[in-house]
Design a protein around this motif. Structure first.
Motif, short mmCIF file in Angstrom:
data_model
loop_
_atom_site.label_atom_id
_atom_site.label_comp_id
_atom_site.label_asym_id
_atom_site.label_seq_id
_atom_site.Cartn_x
_atom_site.Cartn_y
_atom_site.Cartn_z
N GLU A 1 0.84 -1.21 0.00
CA GLU A 1 0.00 0.00 0.00
C GLU A 1 0.87 1.26 0.00
O GLU A 1 0.65 2.18 -0.79
N TYR A 2 1.83 1.28 0.92
CA TYR A 2 2.70 2.45 1.03
C TYR A 2 3.47 2.70 -0.27
O TYR A 2 3.58 3.83 -0.74
N VAL A 3 4.03 1.63 -0.84
CA VAL A 3 4.83 1.80 -2.06
C VAL A 3 3.94 2.25 -3.22
O VAL A 3 4.33 3.12 -4.01
N ASP A 4 2.76 1.68 -3.34
CA ASP A 4 1.85 2.07 -4.42
C ASP A 4 1.43 3.54 -4.29
O ASP A 4 1.35 4.27 -5.28
N GLU A 5 1.19 3.97 -3.05
CA GLU A 5 0.84 5.37 -2.83
C GLU A 5 2.01 6.30 -3.16
O GLU A 5 1.83 7.36 -3.78
N ALA A 6 3.20 5.87 -2.76
CA ALA A 6 4.39 6.68 -3.06
C ALA A 6 4.60 6.77 -4.57
O ALA A 6 4.95 7.84 -5.10
N LYS A 7 4.39 5.66 -5.26
CA LYS A 7 4.55 5.65 -6.71
C LYS A 7 3.58 6.61 -7.37
O LYS A 7 3.96 7.38 -8.28
N ALA A 8 2.32 6.61 -6.92
CA ALA A 8 1.32 7.52 -7.49
C ALA A 8 1.70 8.98 -7.24
O ALA A 8 1.57 9.83 -8.13
N LYS A 9 2.18 9.27 -6.03
CA LYS A 9 2.59 10.65 -5.71
C LYS A 9 3.76 11.09 -6.58
O LYS A 9 3.81 12.23 -7.06
N LEU A 10 4.72 10.19 -6.76
CA LEU A 10 5.90 10.54 -7.56
C LEU A 10 5.53 10.76 -9.02
O LEU A 10 6.07 11.64 -9.68
N GLU A 11 4.60 9.95 -9.52
CA GLU A 11 4.16 10.13 -10.91
C GLU A 11 3.43 11.45 -11.08
O GLU A 11 3.62 12.16 -12.08
N GLU A 12 2.60 11.80 -10.11
CA GLU A 12 1.90 13.09 -10.17
C GLU A 12 2.88 14.24 -10.06
O GLU A 12 2.75 15.26 -10.77
N LYS A 13 3.85 14.09 -9.19
CA LYS A 13 4.85 15.14 -9.02
C LYS A 13 5.65 15.35 -10.29
O LYS A 13 5.94 16.49 -10.68
#
Length: 533
Positions: free
Chosen positions: A287-299
Motif C-alpha cells: 500500500e505504502y509503495v503504491d501510494e508513493a509511486k502515485a505521488k511521484l508520478e503526479e509530481k
C-alpha cells in the motif's frame, strides 16, 4: 531471468569484480593487516583433522540440557553457546535438529578472516527461514523470484544486489536524506519534551516503544518515501499496525527459528500467527509503495524542474517489484537493529558523564546553536561521536555473530571444514575479552580514534584491534546494504540529544538480553535535563 533490463551476466561480473573494493572502504581499516592462522596456513586440507572429529554436543544431550533440571534450562541463546564453549573449546559443532542444519561455531577472529576471505563472489548466509517460506510458498503473487537480499542466495542474490547496490551504497545516496532524517529526529525530540516528566525530567518507562517508533519513522522515509506518522500528535492507525506487526515478527522469529520448533513438519499455532503477521506487513508495505509511486508520478507531471531522485524513485524506474521487496527488507532489517544500537549508545553515555561531556564539547564546535542544522561537512567532523557508537556496538553488540556457508574447503583450528558447511562466527563474547581489549568492560570510545584524534594522555590501549572482531554490519559483498543509513540515523539523534540535554541514568544497571537481537531488558528510565547554552 531476473530483471531483464539490467541484470545480465556481464553486469553481475563487473559488480563482483569491484565489490570487495567498495565494501572494504566502509570497514575498519580492515583487512590490510588481517592475519590468518599460521598453523592453518601450513596444514593441507587433506592432512587436517577430519570434520567428524570436531567436538560438540549430540542432539539428545542438547535436548536434555534444555529441559527442566538440565544445565541449559531457560538459558538465552548466547548463554547456551557460552556453556558449550567452556565445555568443548573455541571451535565446536552444533548438531542439526527440527529441520535446522548442523553448524560449526568458532570463536577465533583469525577464522572469521579465513571464512570471509574465501566466501567467493556469491556468499551464502541463510536466515529467516519462515520469511523465506512465506515469500516463496505463500505469496509468490507478490514476490515471484525476487525474495530479497535477506533471503536470496547464489546468483539470485547477486543479481538483486547488482541492481540495488549502486543506488544504495553511494555516499551521495545517504547524504540526500540528511535533512529529512534530521527533521524526524527534531520531531522526536519535541515528542520527548511532551513525554518527559516536568518535575523530574525523567522519561516514561515505556520509552523503548517510542524509540521503535522513531526508528521505523526514520527508515520509512528512506524505504517508502513517506512519513508514517508514528511520532506526531496525530495518531496513525496504519503506522501503529505496521509497528505492532514488526514487533510480533521478531518475537515469533525467536520462537520458531532459535528454539526447537516443528513448524517445518506441521503448521504450529505460532507458525500460523507468523504467516498472518507477514501478510499484514506485506499488504501494508505494498500500500505504502503504491501510494508513493502515485505521488511521484503526479509530481513528475506537475514539476518540470530537475531534482535528485530518491532511492524509491530510482528503484521504481527499474522494477516496481524490486522497489517493494527492497522497501520491505529495509523495514525488516532496519528497525529493531537500529533501536537496539541507539539504546546501547545512549545508555553508555548516560552512565559515563565524563565521556558524554567530551562528546558535547565536540558537538558545541560543530553545532554552536541548539538548532544548528547538519550538513555533510558537519557530519564528517564528529569523530568522537562515531567512536562512541562503535564502542556501543562493542559492549552491546546487536547480533551475536555472523553466519556463512564455507565458500570452499577450509582448515579452521586444524580441522577440515568442507565447502558448504554452515559456520557461525561468534564474536560477541570476544568483544569483552581482555585478550583482545584492555579494560574490556569499560566504555572507552578513544580506543577507536586515530592517533591524531586521541590527544595527549588518551587512556585507550595502543594494542592493535583485530580487524575482524567488530564488524556490526558484516564484511565483504554481503555486508549490510543499509549501513550508512543506520549510522546516519543514530548519529543525528544522539548528537541532537547530547547537544540539548544532560542525559543521566539514576537506577540499577540496565540489563541487555539476547532474544533474536541483543536488546534492553527493563524500563528505559533516562533523565534528560536541559543544556542551557
Amino acid at each position: 531471468m531476473f530483471l531483464r533490463t539490467v541484470c545480465r551476466a556481464q553486469g553481475a561480473k563487473a559488480f563482483h569484480q569491484n565489490a570487495n573494493v567498495r565494501f572494504l572502504a566502509t570497514q575498519v581499516e580492515a583487512a590490510k593487516g588481517d592475519k590468518i592462522s599460521q598453523a592453518d596456513k601450513q596444514i593441507d586440507y587433506a592432512n587436517a583433522t577430519p570434520y567428524s572429529s570436531i567436538p560438540g554436543p549430540s542432539v539428545m544431550s542438547m535436548l536434555r540440557a534444555g529441559l527442566p533440571g538440565g544445565s541449559c534450562y531457560k538459558m538465552a541463546f548466547d548463554e547456551v553457546v557460552r556453556f558449550y564453549r567452556r565445555k568443548y573449546g573455541d571451535i565446536l559443532k552444533f548438531p542439526g535438529a527440527f529441520g535446522n542444519p548442523e553448524s560449526v561455531i568458532t570463536h577465533n577472529p583469525d577464522n572469521f578472516a579465513t571464512v570471509y576471505r574465501t566466501e567467493g563472489p556469491w556468499p551464502e548466509a541463510p536466515a529467516f527461514h519462515t520469511l523465506k517460506y512465506y515469500r516463496e510458498k505463500i505469496r509468490p503473487d507478490i514476490f515471484g523470484e525476487h525474495i530479497g537480499l535477506l533471503l536470496a542466495q547464489g546468483k539470485k542474490w547477486a543479481d538483486f544486489r547488482t541492481v540495488v547496490n549502486p543506488i544504495m551504497m553511494q555516499p551521495k545516496a545517504t547524504q540526500l536524506y540528511i535533512p529529512t532524517i534530521e527533521k524526524v529526529a527534531g520531531d522526536f525530540i519535541e515528542r520527548i519534551l511532551k513525554l518527559r516528566d516536568p518535575t523530574t525530567n525523567q522519561l516514561p518507562g515505556n520509552f523503548e516503544d517510542e524509540i521503535h517508533k522513531w526508528s521505523l519513522e526514520s527508515i520509512g522515509v528512506v524505504a517508502l518515501d513517506t512519513r508514517l506518522g508514528l511520532i506526531s500528535d496525530k495518531y496513525s492507525e496504519r503506522g501503529a499496525k505496521f509497528l505492532h506487526s514488526l514487533t510480533s515478527f521478531f518475537r515469533l522469529v525467536f520462537e520458531l527459528e532459535f528454539k526447537p520448533s516443528l513448524w517445518r513438519i506441521i503448521a504450529t499455532p505460532k507458525f500460523k500467527e507468523m504467516m498472518k503477521v507477514l501478510d499484514t506487513m506485506t499488504d501494508l508495505s505494498c500500500e505504502y509503495v503504491d501510494e508513493a509511486k502515485a505521488k511521484l508520478e503526479e509530481k513528475s507531471k506537475n514539476d518540470t524542474n530537475s531534482h535528485e531522485e530518491s532511492i524509491l524513485e530510482k528503484l521504481l524506474k527499474i522494477d516496481p517489484i524490486i522497489a517493494k521487496v527492497m522497501a520491505m527488507d529495509m523495514l525488516f532489517a532496519g528497525v529493531d537493529t537500529t533501536s537496539s544500537a541507539f539504546v546501547a549508545a545512549l545508555y553508555l553515555l548516560s552512565k559515563n558523564p565524563e565521556k558524554q561531556e567530551i562528546l558535547r564539547k565536540e558537538l558545541l564546535i560543530v553545532l554552536p546553536d541548539k538548532n544548528s542544522s547538519f550538513t555533510v561537512d558537519k557530519m564528517a567532523r564528529l569523530p568522537y561521536l562515531r567512536a562512541c557508537l562503535k564502542e556501543g556496538h562493542r559492549l552491546y553488540p546487536v547480533i551475536n555473530g555472523e553466519l556463512r556457508r564455507a565458500g570452499k574447503d577450509l582448515v579452521l583450528d586444524g580441522y577440515q571444514i568442507p565447502k558448504g558447511t554452515l559456520v557461525v562466527m561468534n564474536s560477541c563474547e570476544l568483544l569483552k575479552d581482555e585478550h583482545y581489549f584492555s579494560d574490556p568492560t569499560k566504555f572507552v570510545p578513544e580506543r577507536w580514534l586515530k592517533g591524531e584524534e586521541m590527544g595527549a594522555g588518551c587512556p585507550a590501549s595502543q594494542r592493535t584491534i583485530h580487524p575482524f572482531l567488530l564488524l556490526p554490519f558484516g564484511f565483504g559483498p554481503r555486508a549490510c546494504i543499509g549501513k550508512r543509513f543506520a549510522d546516519m540515523e543514530i548519529e543525528i539523534l544522539i548528537a541532537k540529544l547530547v547537544r540539548n540535554f544532560y542525559i543521566t541514568w539514576e537506577y540499577p544497571d540496565l540489563k541487555f538480553k539476547w532474544k533474536t537481537l541483543n536488546a534492553p531488558d527493563g524500563k528505559l528510565t533516562f533523565t534528560l535535563t536541559d543544556v542551557n547554552y
